[in-house]
Write a protein that holds these residues in place. Sequence first.
Motif, mmCIF file in Angstrom:
data_model
loop_
_atom_site.group_PDB
_atom_site.id
_atom_site.type_symbol
_atom_site.label_atom_id
_atom_site.label_comp_id
_atom_site.label_asym_id
_atom_site.label_seq_id
_atom_site.Cartn_x
_atom_site.Cartn_y
_atom_site.Cartn_z
ATOM 1 N N ALA A 148 3.137 7.603 -8.446
ATOM 2 C CA ALA A 148 2.925 7.501 -7.062
ATOM 3 C C ALA A 148 1.591 8.328 -6.716
ATOM 4 O O ALA A 148 1.566 9.400 -7.199
ATOM 5 C CB ALA A 148 4.035 7.989 -6.279
ATOM 6 N N LEU A 194 4.115 2.510 -9.242
ATOM 7 C CA LEU A 194 3.779 3.284 -7.762
ATOM 8 C C LEU A 194 2.333 3.833 -7.976
ATOM 9 O O LEU A 194 2.137 4.390 -7.057
ATOM 10 C CB LEU A 194 4.847 4.274 -7.534
ATOM 11 C CG LEU A 194 6.382 3.996 -7.159
ATOM 12 C CD1 LEU A 194 7.311 4.766 -6.918
ATOM 13 C CD2 LEU A 194 6.237 2.833 -6.149
ATOM 14 N N LYS A 228 0.058 4.375 -4.755
ATOM 15 C CA LYS A 228 0.821 4.086 -3.581
ATOM 16 C C LYS A 228 1.169 5.558 -3.023
ATOM 17 O O LYS A 228 1.295 6.637 -3.538
ATOM 18 C CB LYS A 228 2.333 3.531 -3.815
ATOM 19 C CG LYS A 228 2.353 2.315 -4.796
ATOM 20 C CD LYS A 228 1.581 1.047 -4.169
ATOM 21 C CE LYS A 228 1.488 -0.087 -5.031
ATOM 22 N NZ LYS A 228 0.681 -1.279 -4.982
ATOM 23 N N LEU A 279 -0.919 7.019 4.645
ATOM 24 C CA LEU A 279 -1.043 5.742 4.460
ATOM 25 C C LEU A 279 -2.419 5.160 4.738
ATOM 26 O O LEU A 279 -3.118 4.745 3.944
ATOM 27 C CB LEU A 279 0.100 5.005 4.589
ATOM 28 C CG LEU A 279 0.062 3.538 4.076
ATOM 29 C CD1 LEU A 279 0.106 3.500 2.585
ATOM 30 C CD2 LEU A 279 1.255 2.857 4.642
ATOM 31 N N ASP A 333 0.789 -1.319 0.089
ATOM 32 C CA ASP A 333 0.161 0.221 0.100
ATOM 33 C C ASP A 333 0.994 1.338 -0.049
ATOM 34 O O ASP A 333 0.433 2.198 -0.673
ATOM 35 C CB ASP A 333 -0.977 -0.002 1.251
ATOM 36 C CG ASP A 333 -1.915 -1.177 1.195
ATOM 37 O OD1 ASP A 333 -2.659 -1.315 0.345
ATOM 38 O OD2 ASP A 333 -1.720 -1.796 2.301
ATOM 39 N N GLY A 334 2.023 1.130 0.588
ATOM 40 C CA GLY A 334 3.035 2.265 0.780
ATOM 41 C C GLY A 334 4.232 1.634 0.552
ATOM 42 O O GLY A 334 4.800 0.685 0.863
ATOM 43 N N VAL A 335 5.137 2.633 0.246
ATOM 44 C CA VAL A 335 6.617 2.478 -0.297
ATOM 45 C C VAL A 335 7.656 3.515 0.494
ATOM 46 O O VAL A 335 7.317 4.519 0.245
ATOM 47 C CB VAL A 335 6.808 2.263 -1.684
ATOM 48 C CG1 VAL A 335 8.437 1.993 -1.910
ATOM 49 C CG2 VAL A 335 6.076 1.352 -2.187
#
Length: 187
Positions: free
Chosen positions: A131, A98, A101, A174, A69-71
């Motif tokens: 993103a 991305l 994300k 997030l 879900d997030g990076v």
Amino acid sequence: MPSILSVSGSPSVTSRTTGLLRHLDDRFRLQGHDVTALDVRTLPADALLGADFSHPAIVRAAALFEAADGVVIGTPVYKAAYSGLLKALLDLLPQYALTGKTVLPLATGGSTAHVLAIDYALRPVLSSMGAAHIVPGWFVLDKDISVGADGTAVVAPASAEALTGVTDAFSAALSGRRRTTVLASTA
């Protein structure tokens, strides 16, 4: 809670960048996130440098990005830019890896002269990869991170305090994004 992929773009086994990321991973886990660590240096050099999109390790890395879900992207700064190792991996990911994300860019370096590397070098690449939300990144001086023989990082108090704010904002963004996505999909 949302899942996080924590990516270290450092080529060094004794990396301050990797130590910092693993330190932050622990904080995210305490907040209830499922965290997966990816040290790009562990991927096969022949696959990265030979642009082998079909190599099983590259396929697995791409799947990790897709599932998250997030990076969190961490990199040492070399010559005012993110590491070539990180670039090699990003070049092998799908163009919009991305998409959807929330991303937190982090950088480490020896001098404050490199602070803008996040905004001028890394952020545009992350944005071009789709993103959904790139939260404000953070730069940590090498001198503010010490890494023990076991890989455990200790962060100087002033930097640790700033990082707490940055990581908490990422976690909140997030979690909020995940809730919004879930609510939107049920409507």
